[in-house]
Design a protein around this motif. Structure first.
Motif, PDB file in Angstrom:
ATOM      1  N   LEU A 271      96.011 -58.957 -93.108  1.00  0.00           N
ATOM      2  CA  LEU A 271      96.365 -58.432 -91.787  1.00  0.00           C
ATOM      3  C   LEU A 271      97.176 -59.466 -91.011  1.00  0.00           C
ATOM      4  O   LEU A 271      98.186 -59.136 -90.380  1.00  0.00           O
ATOM      5  CB  LEU A 271      95.097 -58.051 -91.027  1.00  0.00           C
ATOM      6  N   THR A 272      96.744 -60.727 -91.085  1.00  0.00           N
ATOM      7  CA  THR A 272      97.428 -61.775 -90.327  1.00  0.00           C
ATOM      8  C   THR A 272      98.845 -62.009 -90.837  1.00  0.00           C
ATOM      9  O   THR A 272      99.779 -62.181 -90.048  1.00  0.00           O
ATOM     10  CB  THR A 272      96.633 -63.090 -90.400  1.00  0.00           C
ATOM     11  N   VAL A 273      99.025 -62.012 -92.163  1.00  0.00           N
ATOM     12  CA  VAL A 273     100.355 -62.314 -92.701  1.00  0.00           C
ATOM     13  C   VAL A 273     101.355 -61.224 -92.336  1.00  0.00           C
ATOM     14  O   VAL A 273     102.520 -61.514 -92.028  1.00  0.00           O
ATOM     15  CB  VAL A 273     100.294 -62.552 -94.221  1.00  0.00           C
ATOM     16  N   THR A 274     100.934 -59.956 -92.336  1.00  0.00           N
ATOM     17  CA  THR A 274     101.863 -58.903 -91.930  1.00  0.00           C
ATOM     18  C   THR A 274     102.086 -58.924 -90.419  1.00  0.00           C
ATOM     19  O   THR A 274     103.187 -58.625 -89.947  1.00  0.00           O
ATOM     20  CB  THR A 274     101.358 -57.517 -92.375  1.00  0.00           C
ATOM     21  N   PHE A 275     101.057 -59.280 -89.664  1.00  0.00           N
ATOM     22  CA  PHE A 275     101.205 -59.465 -88.220  1.00  0.00           C
ATOM     23  C   PHE A 275     102.279 -60.518 -87.938  1.00  0.00           C
ATOM     24  O   PHE A 275     103.183 -60.313 -87.123  1.00  0.00           O
ATOM     25  CB  PHE A 275      99.863 -59.903 -87.631  1.00  0.00           C
ATOM     26  N   PRO A 331      94.561 -70.792 -96.459  1.00  0.00           N
ATOM     27  CA  PRO A 331      94.621 -71.386 -95.115  1.00  0.00           C
ATOM     28  C   PRO A 331      95.843 -72.276 -94.912  1.00  0.00           C
ATOM     29  O   PRO A 331      96.415 -72.304 -93.812  1.00  0.00           O
ATOM     30  CB  PRO A 331      93.323 -72.197 -95.032  1.00  0.00           C
ATOM     31  N   VAL A 332      96.245 -73.000 -95.956  1.00  0.00           N
ATOM     32  CA  VAL A 332      97.463 -73.804 -95.853  1.00  0.00           C
ATOM     33  C   VAL A 332      98.665 -72.905 -95.585  1.00  0.00           C
ATOM     34  O   VAL A 332      99.532 -73.210 -94.747  1.00  0.00           O
ATOM     35  CB  VAL A 332      97.676 -74.631 -97.131  1.00  0.00           C
ATOM     36  N   GLY A 333      98.718 -71.772 -96.279  1.00  0.00           N
ATOM     37  CA  GLY A 333      99.810 -70.820 -96.067  1.00  0.00           C
ATOM     38  C   GLY A 333      99.851 -70.310 -94.643  1.00  0.00           C
ATOM     39  O   GLY A 333     100.927 -70.175 -94.040  1.00  0.00           O
ATOM     40  N   LEU A 334      98.683 -70.019 -94.069  1.00  0.00           N
ATOM     41  CA  LEU A 334      98.630 -69.542 -92.684  1.00  0.00           C
ATOM     42  C   LEU A 334      99.127 -70.611 -91.718  1.00  0.00           C
ATOM     43  O   LEU A 334      99.871 -70.320 -90.774  1.00  0.00           O
ATOM     44  CB  LEU A 334      97.201 -69.132 -92.333  1.00  0.00           C
ATOM     45  N   VAL A 335      98.732 -71.861 -91.944  1.00  0.00           N
ATOM     46  CA  VAL A 335      99.189 -72.948 -91.074  1.00  0.00           C
ATOM     47  C   VAL A 335     100.688 -73.156 -91.215  1.00  0.00           C
ATOM     48  O   VAL A 335     101.413 -73.345 -90.217  1.00  0.00           O
ATOM     49  CB  VAL A 335      98.428 -74.244 -91.396  1.00  0.00           C
ATOM     50  N   LEU A 370     102.144 -68.339-100.076  1.00  0.00           N
ATOM     51  CA  LEU A 370     100.828 -68.924-100.329  1.00  0.00           C
ATOM     52  C   LEU A 370      99.687 -68.020 -99.874  1.00  0.00           C
ATOM     53  O   LEU A 370      98.535 -68.246-100.252  1.00  0.00           O
ATOM     54  CB  LEU A 370     100.717 -70.270 -99.596  1.00  0.00           C
ATOM     55  N   ILE A 371      99.990 -67.001 -99.088  1.00  0.00           N
ATOM     56  CA  ILE A 371      98.957 -66.113 -98.559  1.00  0.00           C
ATOM     57  C   ILE A 371      98.839 -64.817 -99.346  1.00  0.00           C
ATOM     58  O   ILE A 371      97.743 -64.394 -99.728  1.00  0.00           O
ATOM     59  CB  ILE A 371      99.246 -65.766 -97.078  1.00  0.00           C
ATOM     60  N   THR A 398      95.296 -52.212 -94.131  1.00  0.00           N
ATOM     61  CA  THR A 398      95.243 -53.491 -93.432  1.00  0.00           C
ATOM     62  C   THR A 398      96.644 -54.018 -93.158  1.00  0.00           C
ATOM     63  O   THR A 398      96.959 -54.483 -92.050  1.00  0.00           O
ATOM     64  CB  THR A 398      94.452 -54.512 -94.267  1.00  0.00           C
ATOM     65  N   ARG A 399      97.504 -53.967 -94.156  1.00  0.00           N
ATOM     66  CA  ARG A 399      98.878 -54.428 -93.975  1.00  0.00           C
ATOM     67  C   ARG A 399      99.598 -53.601 -92.914  1.00  0.00           C
ATOM     68  O   ARG A 399     100.336 -54.141 -92.081  1.00  0.00           O
ATOM     69  CB  ARG A 399      99.639 -54.336 -95.303  1.00  0.00           C
ATOM     70  N   GLU A 400      99.405 -52.283 -92.960  1.00  0.00           N
ATOM     71  CA  GLU A 400     100.112 -51.410 -92.016  1.00  0.00           C
ATOM     72  C   GLU A 400      99.627 -51.644 -90.589  1.00  0.00           C
ATOM     73  O   GLU A 400     100.430 -51.696 -89.642  1.00  0.00           O
ATOM     74  CB  GLU A 400      99.906 -49.943 -92.419  1.00  0.00           C
TER      75      GLU A 400
END
Length: 515
Positions: A271-275, A331-335, A370-371, A398-400
């Motif tokens: 969800l976060t990566v598509t956000f 988590p590294v990918g998110l950062v 990385l995510i 979730t992605r949508e």
């Protein structure tokens, strides 16, 4: 059992995936053309975009359930043919209403294509390392599709009429149907119970009300009675869905899977990566067109570094997760992704494109890589064989939802800074060359503010233009900073729940219902 080359199967599935994802963003650059040729209002333009997203998200559970029980290849073929027919209908639409209807039908058909692609990837790749790479390729194609949509739309609009952005789907579908028919095996859930219609209605209803509230929140007001009622309905329908599924002997989705920290953390990461991705595209395309002065096509082309780097690095992200485990990689990918968004938010109207702008896009694509694959692998590997279709539906829903949240929330944050700044810039001119209506219109968007500047005397407009640009850049920085904070908080939230080790191999295809 007939044997299939799994990499050819993946190629066929990625063709279907690319088509569906591109159609989510291809219309954005055509909106000015729709406004001119179809006389679409601002609300009409919004629903030309959102009319695809709403049924797409709402019917994802139906698509996954139907594919599990009726056969994933079979459902995909039917849905692909329907998608082509509705695309042709959209291409020859002569009114805003008919185009919105066609887009809604296209989104409904896409909901029966998207989860099937992920389900099939899950069941045909039985080796853990190969499956991780396949998830990487699949996720990379999804990310590339988001970035390529504006480029494809800009190219078609430049050379053809507005309907070309839809008609291009017809030959693409013909190729996809041939590939799926010849290469992709049919498969079903090994446990085919009765169809959970009540669960489908409640689950789809909850997703529909949530998506509609997110879509309309910025325009109706987040605290408006209607939006609050939609959020309330989401809670009621969601609670009823959970209770119903817990009571079912053969639920559409065993909601107990959310007790798994790994599944929930993987879902939240997706969800976060598509956000982050859609929020970034929403911001950067405006920056390119309205601040840097690039055309729609030129702005789309300038997002290519993201797409190209994603194509290269996503399989590497999957490899990294198999070597070091999702807990160390996601988590590294998110950062990294949050840092990239913060970086581009610090740019000025004259920042060098080949430098910090390209650098931030490349860094963002590395974070994305990385995510996506590791999170997808975590969510799908946490499910039993008979829940693969439902799990794919959760994954894609979730992605949508994340995609819709990205535009809605980042857009609202942007507006919260932009609107008062524009008011302060133009308000002193009301009554002396500017009407109250023009002031209200100027606060609506950067494009409207620039149009208002254009209606003012040259000397006055020339003096105000830099202030309008400054208002945009301040709002741009604000939106990017909020997105970066979301990325950092998500990294902290998931790090303790993701598994240390790579996921385990799946069951053999025979156990998964491959025919």
């Amino acid at each position: 059992m007939r044997r299939f080359n799994q990499w050819w199967i993946l190629a066929a599935l990625c063709l279907c995936l690319l088509m569906v994802v591109i159609d989510n963003t291809i219309v954005n650059v055509a909106l000015p053309t729709f406004a001119r040729d179809l006389h679409s209002s601002n609300a009409g333009l919004q629903w030309i975009v959102d009319g695809y997203a709403l049924p797409f998200a709402a019917l994802m559970f139906a698509g996954g359930g139907a594919a599990d029980r009726l056969g994933r290849q079979r459902v995909m073929l039917i849905a692909l043919v329907a998608f082509a027919a509705f695309s042709a209908y959209a291409s020859f639409s002569t009114s805003t209403g008919s185009l919105i209807a066609a887009r809604a039908l296209m989104g409904a058909a896409a909901a029966f294509i998207f989860p099937a692609t992920l389900s099939i990837v899950t069941v045909v790749f039985t080796n853990a390392r190969e499956r991780a790479i396949a998830f990487g390729v699949w996720g990379g194609v999804a990310g590339i599709g988001v970035a390529l949509g504006p480029i494809a739309g800009g190219e078609l609009i430049t050379h053809f009429w507005y309907g070309s952005v839809f008609l291009v789907n017809v030959p693409t579908v013909a190729l996809a149907v041939a590939a799926v028919w010849l290469i992709v095996p049919n498969s079903t859930s090994p446990a085919k119970g009765r169809f959970d219609f009540l669960g489908l209605i409640l689950g789809s209803g909850a997703v529909t009300t949530l998506t509609l509230a997110i879509i309309q929140g910025p325009s109706w007001g987040w605290a408006s009675a209607t939006v609050l009622a939609l959020f309330g309905a989401t809670l009621v329908l969601g609670a009823a869905f959970v209770r119903t599924e817990l009571a079912q002997a053969e639920p559409m989705l065993d909601v107990r899977v959310f007790r798994s920290g790994a599944f929930s953390a993987g879902t939240w990461s997706l969800l976060t990566v598509t956000f982050l991705l859609t929020g970034f595209i929403f911001m950067v395309t405006q920056y390119f067109q309205l601040v840097r002065g690039y055309s729609a096509l030129s702005a789309g082309v300038r997002t290519l570094p993201f797409a190209i780097t994603t194509a290269i690095t996503t399989p590497l992200g999957a490899w990294a997760a198999t070597k070091w485990g999702p807990r160390r990689v996601v988590p590294v990918g998110l950062v990294v992704m949050g840092s990239a968004i913060w970086w581009i938010g610090q740019q000025s109207p004259t920042s060098a494109y080949f430098g910090p702008v390209v650098g931030s896009m490349v860094l963002m694509s590395v974070g994305f890589s990385l995510i996506t694959a590791p999170s997808t692998a975590v969510t799908m590997s946490a499910l039993p064989a008979n829940q693969v279709g439902a799990g794919a539906s959760v994954n894609e829903t979730t992605r949508e939802v994340g995609s819709t949240l990205g535009v809605a929330i980042v857009g609202s944050v942007f507006a919260s800074t932009f609107t008062p700044r524009i008011h302060d810039i133009f308000a002193p001119l009301v009554g002396s060359g500017l009407t109250a209506e023009q002031l209200t219109a100027a606060q609506g968007s950067m494009a409207a503010a620039l149009a208002t500047v254009g209606h003012l005397p040259a000397a006055v407009g020339g003096a105000l233009a830099p202030h309008v640009t400054s208002a945009f850049m301040a709002s741009f920085r604000h939106g990017c900073s909020v997105a970066a904070v979301v990325a950092g908080m998500s990294a902290l939230a998931v790090v303790g729940f993701l598994p240390n080790e790579a996921h385990h191999p799946a069951d053999e295809p025979e156990a998964m219902g491959v025919k």
